[in-house]
Design a protein around this motif. Sequence first.
Motif, mmCIF file in Angstrom:
data_model
loop_
_atom_site.group_PDB
_atom_site.id
_atom_site.type_symbol
_atom_site.label_atom_id
_atom_site.label_comp_id
_atom_site.label_asym_id
_atom_site.label_seq_id
_atom_site.Cartn_x
_atom_site.Cartn_y
_atom_site.Cartn_z
ATOM 1 N N PHE B 49 0.769 -1.252 0.069
ATOM 2 C CA PHE B 49 0.042 -0.010 -0.004
ATOM 3 C C PHE B 49 0.908 1.407 0.242
ATOM 4 N N LEU B 50 1.972 1.334 0.850
ATOM 5 C CA LEU B 50 2.793 2.508 0.825
ATOM 6 C C LEU B 50 3.422 2.583 -0.394
ATOM 7 N N THR B 51 3.940 1.694 -1.148
ATOM 8 C CA THR B 51 4.714 1.774 -2.360
ATOM 9 C C THR B 51 3.445 2.461 -3.375
ATOM 10 N N ARG B 52 2.329 2.118 -3.184
ATOM 11 C CA ARG B 52 1.456 2.648 -4.025
ATOM 12 C C ARG B 52 0.907 4.150 -3.782
ATOM 13 N N ILE B 53 1.052 4.688 -2.745
ATOM 14 C CA ILE B 53 0.359 5.776 -2.330
ATOM 15 C C ILE B 53 1.476 6.976 -2.224
ATOM 16 N N PHE B 54 2.660 6.539 -2.549
ATOM 17 C CA PHE B 54 4.020 7.540 -2.470
ATOM 18 C C PHE B 54 3.398 8.607 -3.801
ATOM 19 N N GLU B 55 3.088 8.086 -4.797
ATOM 20 C CA GLU B 55 2.959 9.325 -5.868
ATOM 21 C C GLU B 55 1.463 10.015 -5.561
ATOM 22 N N LYS B 56 0.524 9.627 -4.563
ATOM 23 C CA LYS B 56 -0.481 10.519 -4.206
ATOM 24 C C LYS B 56 -0.054 11.539 -2.954
ATOM 25 N N LEU B 57 1.207 11.779 -2.693
ATOM 26 C CA LEU B 57 1.754 12.496 -1.542
ATOM 27 C C LEU B 57 0.869 13.821 -1.506
ATOM 28 N N ASP B 58 0.807 14.514 -2.789
ATOM 29 C CA ASP B 58 0.175 15.908 -2.743
ATOM 30 C C ASP B 58 -1.329 15.786 -2.275
ATOM 31 N N GLN B 59 -1.836 14.710 -2.662
ATOM 32 C CA GLN B 59 -3.206 14.366 -2.413
ATOM 33 C C GLN B 59 -3.444 14.311 -1.025
ATOM 34 N N LEU B 60 -2.457 13.452 -0.383
ATOM 35 C CA LEU B 60 -2.544 12.974 1.041
ATOM 36 C C LEU B 60 -2.144 14.313 1.957
ATOM 37 N N GLU B 61 -1.296 15.055 1.640
ATOM 38 C CA GLU B 61 -1.095 16.168 2.271
ATOM 39 C C GLU B 61 -2.405 17.190 2.483
ATOM 40 N N ALA B 62 -3.204 17.391 1.665
ATOM 41 C CA ALA B 62 -4.378 18.056 1.302
ATOM 42 C C ALA B 62 -5.358 17.516 2.599
ATOM 43 N N ILE B 63 -5.083 16.450 2.840
ATOM 44 C CA ILE B 63 -6.568 15.828 3.603
ATOM 45 C C ILE B 63 -6.241 16.096 5.166
#
Lengths: 220, 191
Positions: B49-63
Amino acid sequence: MQDFVDGRLAGDDTEQVSAHLEQCGACRENYQDILGVIELLQQRRVPPASPGFTTAVLERAIDAAQPPRGRRMPYMAGGIAASFIAAFVLLSMMTNPAHPTAQVVLIGNQVQTIKVAIESAHPVDSIRMTIDVSDNLEISGYQDQKVISWNTRLEKGTNIIALPVSAIARGDGEINARVGLNDREKVFKIKTRYRPLEKVRRDIRLLAWAGSGPERRDTL
Amino acid sequence: MSILNLFKGKAKPADRFERLLRPHIDTLYRFAFRLGNSREDAEELVQHFLTRIFEKLDQLEAIEKPAPWLCRGLYNLYVDGYRRSAREITLFNQDEFDDETAVQEETPFRQASNAESLNRIDTALQQLNQDQREVVLLHDAEGYTLEELSEILQVPLGTLKSRLYRARTELKKLLVMEPFSEPRRVTGIKR
């Protein structure tokens, strides 16, 4: 009743249920039974993750997201690729008459997951699966056991066993995955080669240094 | 722009990712364990899961509250993986080992409770369907509220409530049906 157990009732309703429970033995027993089930579930604890898991899992996720490094660190790229590819061992249960053998590189004492894929042409209801490792290897979670064994079944197609293994001493090692069916046994062998972590790091440094010369700049 | 924001803008993605995710790793691991009942599987699922979400870092920071978002993503990955690899043998499923080989793996959490009762509830849990097992473990054992689970699992509250209540009722029935003497059959139920 279950809303009452979970504290989801409004004040008046809670009081009414409480009053009823004092009078009704059957409902009181039901209430206590549900509490007992919840209490048992809460005793079913989660074992701690492997030591250093948080740091390791973050590092691996970050490493995996880095862009390809091209020629700068060919050994590292090759080494990692080799360890992952070699670690996924596809073995055919039905077609290979001899002991199929694969090779895996273990780096330092890091735990690596070796996936053994067993291909079966038919479903098999009950097999005895046995894993044994040489003295210089360790199965994560089974530190004092060189042999573990359990009963399971095979589905038609690919069946995967994920085996977390680390080297506890230098030197070559061996893992045997034995699939027993009645009086027959099929043995899959995985040879392991140990590579010290410091040697991998030194190779990376040397290659990074070599890659910074004029010849490399000319090619860019 | 505050000084903090200036620094935030300069931080490397790897550092931002680690700072953001590190506090949630234990939650994710526990959540994953409840889904599969195997440390190995849980660790592998979190890693994947972590490997997959690295590219969604910007989206994650906005949550604002990332934990439910993370658990939902982990759950989706689990469901996807579960459906695709239902044939996998789980090596460290403790139920598959005999007592002698299982002792080492189970010792840390089994010592603290009644092993016999836990074995019995494990057996009973296996009788539930996947949906019921997940909700009863995440709610009753892990402490998520139904509202949180509704958001994470993307299942209507009423459906979850129904699953939870049926799961408990079924567990109660299965435990009571155990062929053991009455006082010993379930530790913790007061009669």
